[in-house]
Write a protein that holds these residues in place. Structure first.
Motif, short mmCIF file in Angstrom:
data_model
loop_
_atom_site.label_atom_id
_atom_site.label_comp_id
_atom_site.label_asym_id
_atom_site.label_seq_id
_atom_site.Cartn_x
_atom_site.Cartn_y
_atom_site.Cartn_z
N ARG A 142 5.42 -20.06 15.44
CA ARG A 142 5.35 -18.74 14.57
C ARG A 142 4.42 -19.10 13.14
NH1 ARG A 142 11.35 -16.19 14.95
NH2 ARG A 142 11.29 -15.84 17.22
N SER A 143 4.33 -20.24 12.82
CA SER A 143 3.43 -20.46 11.69
C SER A 143 1.93 -20.16 11.52
CB SER A 143 3.66 -21.96 11.27
OG SER A 143 3.32 -22.85 11.94
N ALA A 195 9.76 -22.18 15.20
CA ALA A 195 9.44 -21.84 13.63
C ALA A 195 7.83 -22.26 13.39
CB ALA A 195 10.20 -22.38 12.80
N ASP A 196 7.75 -23.56 14.07
CA ASP A 196 6.34 -24.23 14.13
C ASP A 196 5.38 -23.14 14.83
OD1 ASP A 196 4.21 -26.30 13.87
OD2 ASP A 196 4.54 -26.31 15.91
#
Length: 268
Positions: free
Chosen positions: A20-21, A17-18
């Protein structure tokens, strides 16, 4: 996978998730390769735990930075990851000769998704059943005299002081010149600030069992602490709230002191 191995999906999902941020902290673009349907189901349990998640990925970033510093000085550094999970540093960092140790099922899954042969740095993956196999025997194929950094990340809070102490004695025999990078959490910190994440991890079948003084096994094994960095402070900094750190430190000093990344070296 064993319950404790399933926690690797938690850490990996947060790094995915990081990456993709809009503003990655760690930037682990390999993490998503390991997130199959089972992994995503585990990751979903933790998606609403904002502060622990930022702290977790900040922990990974800080260990990245510590290794980058050491690899810049010695590109031939031997890096050994005990309980590596879905770590991808051998692919992301420049230099080093790498060894990853973890449970056989996890290693097999990892090898299928990201083969060691495709790594830009020398990488050896070593399957080990921690409950049965000899760690000393598994480390025997590595270079004893090489300058070595051992990374123990996201592991210490799941093992007893006795078990950790046994591991440390093996490491002292296995490597003539080495340093350990490890994250340590106190029971008091977990009781006060980590009840939600401990309960969710328990649902996976794993149990967090930190002690009152997590540095004691290192001192008892003859190691000397070299540095310490608060994981919560890192989370505030990377979460854009570094200005808030001084206030938090004065109002809740235990919040900073209870969870840290430390480095240790054998004493004289």
């Amino acid at each position: 996978m064993k319950p404790i191995s399933k926690t690797a999906y938690y850490c990996c999902g947060i790094r995915m998730a990081d990456a993709r941020s809009a503003r990655p902290i760690c930037g682990d673009t390999y993490a998503e390769r390991f997130m199959d349907a089972d992994g995503m189901a585990i990751h979903e349990r933790f998606t609403r735990m904002g502060r622990p998640n930022v702290s977790n990925v900040s922990r990974a970033r800080h260990i990245d930075d510590l290794l980058r510093e050491r690899l810049a000085v010695n590109p031939a550094l031997q890096v050994v990851l005990i309980g590596c999970g879905f770590d991808s540093r051998a692919f992301r960092l420049k230099g080093g000769s790498w060894a990853e140790l973890d449970e056989p099922e996890l290693i097999a899954f990892k090898e299928a998704r990201l083969p060691a042969a495709s790594c830009p740095n020398p990488l050896r993956r070593v399957p080990i059943d921690f409950a049965v196999d000899s760690l000393a025997a598994k480390l025997a194929g590595l270079l004893r005299e090489a300058e070595t950094v051992v990374v123990i990340e996201g592991v210490s809070m799941y093992v007893t002081d006795e078990s950790l102490g046994q591991t440390l004695h093996v490491l002292k025999s296995a490597f003539a010149r080495h340093e350990i990078i490890v994250d340590l959490i106190t029971r008091q910190f977990l009781d006060r600030y980590g009840q939600a994440i401990r309960a969710t991890i328990a649902e996976l079948g794993a149990r967090m069992i930190p002690g009152d003084d997590p540095g004691k096994p290192f001192r008892d094994a003859g190691y000397v602490e070299q540095s310490r960095q608060s994981v919560v402070q890192l989370g505030l900094r990377h979460g854009g709230r570094g200005w808030f750190a001084h206030l938090v430190a004065s109002l809740s000093p235990g919040l900073f002191a209870g969870y840290s990344i430390r480095t240790y070296a054998p004493g004289p």
